[in-house]
Design an enzyme around this catalytic site. Sequence first.
Site, mmCIF file in Angstrom:
data_model
loop_
_atom_site.group_PDB
_atom_site.id
_atom_site.type_symbol
_atom_site.label_atom_id
_atom_site.label_comp_id
_atom_site.label_asym_id
_atom_site.label_seq_id
_atom_site.Cartn_x
_atom_site.Cartn_y
_atom_site.Cartn_z
ATOM 1 N N THR A 6 0.828 -1.221 0.000
ATOM 2 C CA THR A 6 0.000 0.000 0.000
ATOM 3 C C THR A 6 0.856 1.262 0.000
ATOM 4 O O THR A 6 0.412 2.297 -0.492
ATOM 5 C CB THR A 6 -0.990 0.006 1.179
ATOM 6 O OG1 THR A 6 -0.281 0.140 2.427
ATOM 7 C CG2 THR A 6 -1.814 -1.271 1.212
ATOM 8 N N LEU A 39 -2.994 4.776 -0.592
ATOM 9 C CA LEU A 39 -4.413 4.398 -0.585
ATOM 10 C C LEU A 39 -4.484 2.919 -0.188
ATOM 11 O O LEU A 39 -4.599 2.039 -1.028
ATOM 12 C CB LEU A 39 -4.979 4.646 -1.994
ATOM 13 C CG LEU A 39 -6.420 5.117 -2.126
ATOM 14 C CD1 LEU A 39 -6.818 6.138 -1.082
ATOM 15 C CD2 LEU A 39 -6.654 5.675 -3.512
ATOM 16 N N HIS A 40 -4.424 2.686 1.139
ATOM 17 C CA HIS A 40 -4.274 1.323 1.641
ATOM 18 C C HIS A 40 -5.436 0.388 1.247
ATOM 19 O O HIS A 40 -5.248 -0.618 0.561
ATOM 20 C CB HIS A 40 -4.208 1.328 3.178
ATOM 21 C CG HIS A 40 -3.167 2.216 3.761
ATOM 22 N ND1 HIS A 40 -1.841 1.877 3.814
ATOM 23 C CD2 HIS A 40 -3.253 3.440 4.355
ATOM 24 C CE1 HIS A 40 -1.153 2.839 4.420
ATOM 25 N NE2 HIS A 40 -1.994 3.797 4.750
ATOM 26 N N ASP A 41 -6.615 0.686 1.786
ATOM 27 C CA ASP A 41 -7.699 -0.304 1.758
ATOM 28 C C ASP A 41 -8.229 -0.646 0.361
ATOM 29 O O ASP A 41 -8.650 -1.797 0.139
ATOM 30 C CB ASP A 41 -8.845 0.151 2.676
ATOM 31 C CG ASP A 41 -8.416 0.197 4.140
ATOM 32 O OD1 ASP A 41 -7.453 -0.518 4.498
ATOM 33 O OD2 ASP A 41 -9.038 0.929 4.922
#
Length: 313
Positions: free
Chosen positions: A196, A242-244
Site C-alpha cells: 500500500t 491508498l491502503h484499503d
Amino acid sequence: MPPRKIIIDTDPGQDDAVAILLALASPDEIDLLGITAVAGNVPLALTAKNARIVCELAGRPDVPVYAGCDAPLSRPLVTAEHVHGKTGLDGPTLPDPVMALQDRHAVDFLIETLRDEPSGSVSLCPLGPLTNIATALQRAPDIAGRIAEIVLMGGAYFEVGNITPTAEFNIYVDPEAADIVFKSGAPLTVMSLDVTHKALVTAPRNDAFRALETPVGRAVAQMTDFFERFDREKYGTDGAPLHDPCVTAYLIRPALFTGRHINVEIETRSPLTLGMTVADWWGVTDRAPNATFMGTIDADGFFALLTERLARL
Ligand code: BDR
Ligand code: CA
C-alpha cells in the site's frame, strides 16, 4: 464467472471509503452482501455512520450495514484521528445518512451469512482491526472452513510499521484478534504496507479523480487531499498511500499484485513489537505457510482501474 460474494468489514476512514466505492462500482466482479463496521480509525458510532454515508454517496442505500465490536478483544481502543480527522471521513462535506443501521449485530451477520451461503462461496474483506472477524471465529469455529478467502489490509514486512516502529495500525489495534485470524486456517491474502505504500495518490492521480466531475470523484479527491497531509509530512512522499482499496482492487484484478505464500505470525506479547507481523518472507523457518503476503503492486494499473470504476458511480 459470477461475481464474488463478499462482506466488507471496515472502520471508515477515507481509504476504507474508497475501497467500498470501488466494490460498489464493480458489480460484475463483486456482490457486496453487507458491510460490517468495527471500531478502529474512529469509535464504532462514527465508523457505522461513515459506512452508511459512503453507501449513500454511491447511491446504494440498499446495502445493509451492521455495527459490530466497539473495542478490541482485550485492550483499550486506539484510534487514528491524527490521520483521518475527527469524523474519520474529514475532507468533503457529506450529508448525514438517512438509511438505517441494521438491528442485527455484525458478528451475528457474519456467522449467519457464512452458515447460510454455500460453503466456500463468501469471502471476507477486513479493512480495519480484526475484532469482528475474530469474535465470529471464536463464537462459531465452524465458519473458518466455510470462508472462501479472507483478503485483508494489514501488517508489513519491509515497511515494518506505521503506528509504531514495528506495527501496522490494523494489526496493532487488536493483535489478539489478528492472531486468531492468522491461525484460523482460512485462506488468507494480506495487503501489507509493503504494497500500500506503493499505491500513492500523487497530484496527477488525484486530479484524475477530481476531473470525473461527479459527486463521487470530487468527494474522493477531497478525502485524499485531507489525509495526504499526514503522510506527506511523515514520509515526505508525493501523496498518501491508498491502503484499503488494494483489497477490493485485488478482487477485481488480482494480476495487479504479486506476493509470496509464507508463514505470518502476530506478536501479541512484547511491549516493544506488539502487533508486528512476523513474516517469514525469506523462508528461514520451517513454520507452515498460512498467508499470501503481497509485496508489489502495478500502481499505474491500480489507479487506472480505480478512476475508471469510480467514473461509473
Ligand atoms: C490502515 O489503517 C487505517 O488508518 C487505514 O484505514 C488502513 O486500513 C493502514 O495502516
Ligand atoms: Ca481501514
